[in-house]
Design an enzyme around this catalytic site. Sequence first.
Site, PDB file in Angstrom:
ATOM      1  N   HIS A 197       0.844  -1.327   0.150  1.00 35.32           N
ATOM      2  CA  HIS A 197      -0.063   0.096   0.092  1.00 35.32           C
ATOM      3  C   HIS A 197       0.784   1.242  -0.236  1.00 35.32           C
ATOM      4  O   HIS A 197       0.475   2.353   0.249  1.00 35.32           O
ATOM      5  CB  HIS A 197      -0.935  -0.032   1.226  1.00 35.32           C
ATOM      6  CG  HIS A 197      -1.739  -1.371   1.076  1.00 35.32           C
ATOM      7  ND1 HIS A 197      -1.280  -2.276   2.118  1.00 35.32           N
ATOM      8  CD2 HIS A 197      -2.862  -1.546   0.728  1.00 35.32           C
ATOM      9  CE1 HIS A 197      -2.437  -3.225   1.978  1.00 35.32           C
ATOM     10  NE2 HIS A 197      -3.170  -2.756   1.179  1.00 35.32           N
ATOM     11  N   GLY A 198       2.361   1.137  -0.240  1.00 38.76           N
ATOM     12  CA  GLY A 198       2.970   2.403  -0.303  1.00 38.76           C
ATOM     13  C   GLY A 198       3.395   2.904   1.071  1.00 38.76           C
ATOM     14  O   GLY A 198       3.111   4.220   1.055  1.00 38.76           O
TER      15      GLY A 198
END
Lengths: 232, 62
Positions: A197-198
Amino acid sequence: MASRSIIRTAQNVLASRLGCSAVARRASRSVASFDQKRFASNFYTTDNTYKVPDFSHYTKDGKGDDNSRVYSYFMIGSLGLLSAAGAKATVQDFLSNMAASADVLALAKVEVDLASIPEGKNVIIKWRGKPVFIRHRTPHEIDEARAVDIKTLRDPQSDEDRVQKAEWLVMLGVCTHLGCVPIGESGDFGGWFCPCHGSHYDISGRIRKGPAPLNLEVPEYEFSSEESLTIG
Amino acid sequence: MAVSSIIYNTFMRRNSVFVGTILFGAFAFEMGFDSTIDKVWDRLNAGKQWKDIKHSYVTSEE
């Protein structure tokens, strides 16, 4: 005569109290008008009957009143004491028997040889089923980690709090967002980047950007010698 | 003041005090009893247990 009537009244009161005609014959003969059958009694007295004679020659002095009670309670209490001690020891033994045995505890720790990790390299170790990141940091990276203002961090933690020795960074490789494994030497902050999800972590493993709420967890570890690290 | 009366009035009059004394006494008794029996056991089995002969087997520790 007045005195005779007084005597008669006293006799009648006494007779009614005792419930029988326990009056001396001599006294009854003094009354001329009526002649009642009365019998002699050794208990006749005009003296008050509530006076108790002194029995102190026969009674105990009251000092040993509690002896029997103290003895009984002492016996009961000491039995209770021994039972309590025995019960406590039994429960303790059973519980310690159910605790983890030495071989299980030995598997819970893992030893890492630090001499094989050169500077500026990441190493991933499996410990209790989870990946552990160990990085041998360069002095430049340490300064970079320490130069960050803690107040700007989402999870404020100084680098000193996260490491025991500054050049050895040890953390669990589990992203605090949803549990993916971050990739090392990537991301915008020179640390780790979680591809799911970064989330970006810096060179001290602290969260800087992305959805993760907390910094990468630091497990319990110790330096059992200069060249080896024991995790857990 | 009779000794038995003093004992009774301080320890045995209230059940809470009585039970508390017993529990505290059990704790103290267990400590003392355990250490005494351990010493007796070690003395009866001197020279046979690992802790006695360990020094002749352990090589230089790092």
